[in-house]
Structures are given as C-alpha cells and as structure tokens.
Design a protein around this motif. Sequence first.
Motif, mmCIF file in Angstrom:
data_model
loop_
_atom_site.group_PDB
_atom_site.id
_atom_site.type_symbol
_atom_site.label_atom_id
_atom_site.label_comp_id
_atom_site.label_asym_id
_atom_site.label_seq_id
_atom_site.Cartn_x
_atom_site.Cartn_y
_atom_site.Cartn_z
ATOM 1 N N ALA A 144 8.625 13.762 7.821
ATOM 2 C CA ALA A 144 7.629 14.031 6.983
ATOM 3 C C ALA A 144 6.079 13.967 7.574
ATOM 4 N N GLY A 145 6.372 13.708 8.871
ATOM 5 C CA GLY A 145 4.981 13.286 9.572
ATOM 6 C C GLY A 145 4.465 12.116 9.467
ATOM 7 N N THR A 146 3.166 11.696 9.662
ATOM 8 C CA THR A 146 2.595 10.140 9.405
ATOM 9 C C THR A 146 1.840 10.134 8.250
ATOM 10 N N ILE A 147 2.760 9.814 7.158
ATOM 11 C CA ILE A 147 2.191 9.463 5.885
ATOM 12 C C ILE A 147 1.809 7.957 5.935
ATOM 13 N N GLY A 148 0.543 7.634 5.907
ATOM 14 C CA GLY A 148 0.167 6.265 6.066
ATOM 15 C C GLY A 148 -0.002 5.550 4.764
ATOM 16 N N PHE A 149 0.227 4.125 5.045
ATOM 17 C CA PHE A 149 -0.054 3.133 3.966
ATOM 18 C C PHE A 149 1.093 3.058 2.938
ATOM 19 N N VAL A 150 1.896 3.704 2.960
ATOM 20 C CA VAL A 150 3.259 3.817 1.891
ATOM 21 C C VAL A 150 3.695 2.323 2.143
ATOM 22 N N GLY A 151 4.126 1.829 3.560
ATOM 23 C CA GLY A 151 4.606 0.582 3.845
ATOM 24 C C GLY A 151 3.964 -0.360 3.437
ATOM 25 N N MET A 165 1.250 -0.588 0.798
ATOM 26 C CA MET A 165 0.951 -0.608 -0.664
ATOM 27 C C MET A 165 2.578 -1.156 -1.381
ATOM 28 N N ALA A 166 3.331 -0.284 -1.038
ATOM 29 C CA ALA A 166 4.723 -0.426 -1.828
ATOM 30 C C ALA A 166 5.333 -2.003 -2.005
ATOM 31 N N PRO A 167 5.338 -2.653 -0.977
ATOM 32 C CA PRO A 167 5.769 -4.103 -1.030
ATOM 33 C C PRO A 167 4.883 -5.193 -1.787
ATOM 34 N N HIS A 168 3.643 -4.803 -1.759
ATOM 35 C CA HIS A 168 2.705 -5.624 -2.659
ATOM 36 C C HIS A 168 2.750 -5.211 -3.968
ATOM 37 N N LEU A 169 2.958 -3.965 -4.283
ATOM 38 C CA LEU A 169 3.166 -3.940 -5.693
ATOM 39 C C LEU A 169 4.379 -4.220 -6.290
ATOM 40 N N ALA A 170 5.461 -4.074 -5.372
ATOM 41 C CA ALA A 170 6.872 -4.748 -5.812
ATOM 42 C C ALA A 170 6.668 -6.159 -5.962
ATOM 43 N N ARG A 171 5.999 -7.000 -5.326
ATOM 44 C CA ARG A 171 5.959 -8.415 -5.426
ATOM 45 C C ARG A 171 5.236 -8.868 -6.785
ATOM 46 N N GLN A 172 4.449 -7.804 -7.387
ATOM 47 C CA GLN A 172 3.710 -8.140 -8.382
ATOM 48 C C GLN A 172 4.831 -7.863 -9.646
ATOM 49 N N LEU A 173 5.836 -7.040 -9.402
ATOM 50 C CA LEU A 173 6.632 -6.690 -10.562
ATOM 51 C C LEU A 173 8.070 -7.667 -10.578
ATOM 52 N N GLY A 202 -4.752 4.052 0.146
ATOM 53 C CA GLY A 202 -4.164 2.844 1.180
ATOM 54 C C GLY A 202 -5.412 2.100 1.981
ATOM 55 N N ALA A 203 -6.370 2.946 2.551
ATOM 56 C CA ALA A 203 -7.140 2.489 3.432
ATOM 57 C C ALA A 203 -8.070 1.329 2.801
ATOM 58 N N PRO A 204 -8.767 1.636 1.824
ATOM 59 C CA PRO A 204 -9.427 0.456 0.902
ATOM 60 C C PRO A 204 -8.606 -0.408 0.627
ATOM 61 N N TYR A 205 -7.214 -0.325 0.156
ATOM 62 C CA TYR A 205 -6.459 -1.577 -0.061
ATOM 63 C C TYR A 205 -6.284 -2.270 1.211
ATOM 64 N N PHE A 206 -6.237 -1.776 2.298
ATOM 65 C CA PHE A 206 -5.946 -2.401 3.430
ATOM 66 C C PHE A 206 -7.167 -3.395 3.839
ATOM 67 N N LEU A 207 -8.421 -2.729 3.533
ATOM 68 C CA LEU A 207 -9.627 -3.631 3.771
ATOM 69 C C LEU A 207 -9.552 -4.736 2.881
#
Length: 347
Positions: A270-277, A279-287, A333-338
Amino acid sequence: MSHWIVVRPRQMPISFRVQRRVPLVLLLLTVITLAIVILSASYGEYPISPLDVLKTLLGIETGNPDHAFVIYTLRLPRALVALLAGIGLAIPGAILQGLTRNPLAAPDVIGINAGASMAAVSLIVLFPAAPLFAIPLSAFAGAAIAATLIYLLAWDQGSSPIRFILIGVGIAAVASAITSVLMAFGQINNVTQALIWMTGSVYGRSWEHILLLLPWLGIFVPLALLLSRELNVLHLGDDVARGLGSSVEWQRFLLLLTSVALTGASVATAGTIGFVGLMAPHLARQLVGTASEGLLPTTALLGGLITVLADLLGRSLFSPTELPCGVLTALVGAPYFLYLLYQNRHQ
C-alpha cells in the motif's frame, strides 16, 4: 466482580487475560469497520446504495448485473487492501511502543517505513520487470536493516525515548535521501509508478495484492497475539522480565521480527501510509487499557478502520480530485506526533 476475563483456547497450553470491556469494544469496532468498508464499496462515479452492496456481498440478486463487477473488481479489493495494510501498520506500532517503553515509537516515525520504502523503490526503479511477490521481500529486507541500525545505534545501556526517536529520524532521512537519488536517475515511467506508490495510495489495488499480503498477516498477526503476554513482561524492563523467567532476547527478537515483517509487507502493498502505527495504539489504550492481550487486537482493528476511512475521505472530500489515504493520515498524524513529542519532552 472481576474486571478481567481469562481466555483458554482449546488444545493449546496458553491462556490470556483481558478486561471485560475488550470483547464489546472489538465487536463495536468490527461492526464500524465493516460499515465503512461497505460505504467505500458503494461510493464512486457509479454510485451503488449500501444496501445493494450488502446484497451483492451476500449473493442476493439486486437486478443490476453491473454491481458485481464494480464491487468485486474495482472497489472491494481496494477497501480490503487498505484494511489489511492498516492492520499490518498498526500492530508494529503497539509492539515497538511496548518494547521500547516509548510512546513516540512507530514504524514510520523511527524510520522502519523509510527503510522498507527505500528497498521497494529500488526494486521498482532499478528492476521494473521483477515479479510482484518480490516487492514485499525487498521491503522486508529494507525494514529489517533499518530496524537493526536503529536498535544498535540507540542502545547504550538503555535507550531513552528521545534518543531512539532522533536516531530513527536520522535513519529515515538517510533512507529518504537514497530514495530521492534513485528516483532522480530512474526511467520516467518507473519513477512515476514509484511516486504514486510512495504517497500511500491504494488506488488500482486488486485481489492479487490481497493474496500477496494475506500470507504475511496470516503468519505474523497470530504470532503477535501469541506473544502479547511476553510483551507485557518486557514492558516492565529486562531485569524484571528475566526475574520472571522470560527469555528476553529471544522474545524481543520474535517481536521485532513480527514488526518488521508486518511493516515491510504493508508498505510493499500500500505504500508509505504514515502515522497509523502511532495513532492506533494510543487510541486503543484509551479504549481497553495497556494490557497487550486486549491492546493488540484493538489496535489492529483501529489501524484498519483509520486506513479505510482515510481512503474513503480522500476519494469523497475533494471529488473528483482524489487524495491518497497516506496524505489524510499524515494531515492528522503529524500534529498528533508533535503533541506527543511535547508531552514527553522531559523523558
């Protein structure tokens, strides 16, 4: 009443302990993800109602023979590639964050994606006649080299989160520079193909790409789930893990191998899809909290959901112009990383 459920698979000498809310969260995420996949298959220049999409998938006659062709040939493979790639990018994020005890770690942030991308672009540009199955193997090799370099350079009787990230960013910059050089001297047709692929697009994906990705996920996603208890132990630190009887180096190797394999296969497809790895774990921890037995499957579903939703929004928000799903995930994802970098600036 206990807040935990013990799961013991039949004929297997293992057990898992998950919070009681995990099954409900997984069920809700599965339903939402399936709904987004159906919406993705219904949207396009030739609109099909979601009900007709569902009927077609269930083998019920809709009265329009074109529906099956549009759904099965053009739209469903694309949505499924996005879903599977999202799963393959999200799980390594959770594993790396657990292994390094670093909330900023993710395959794209620390350069593993860049290594996989460099190797895959090298194959596309320099060896355009290479068979399709060779791209995941090449991407796996590139991701493995990048991960090894980052781990070795960052380790000095421990690894601080910031040092790990900085070295990863440096490796990513070197890999990106090599990729740019390759594209500068490549044939225009091959470079164009590589550019489209590098944006993180699932445009034009077919069942062949799904069949290419499935074996990797079929092996390494179950392996990640089986190693979830070990990931919990390693998260406590090497000394504590050894004291509890864990084979630290062997378990770390298996988890890193799993991360590299899933990342390489997903990037190759699928190419270089950024920031999924990221964002997803942080959202999962909230759940579902931090226990890896529930965290990993929740992260996987969230990663697939994020990627499918990003692809659908990329096609619909600026129609008829289409944005690659990688652009949408980067915009969020970029603002979330910052934000995470600011939150962990003192570590």
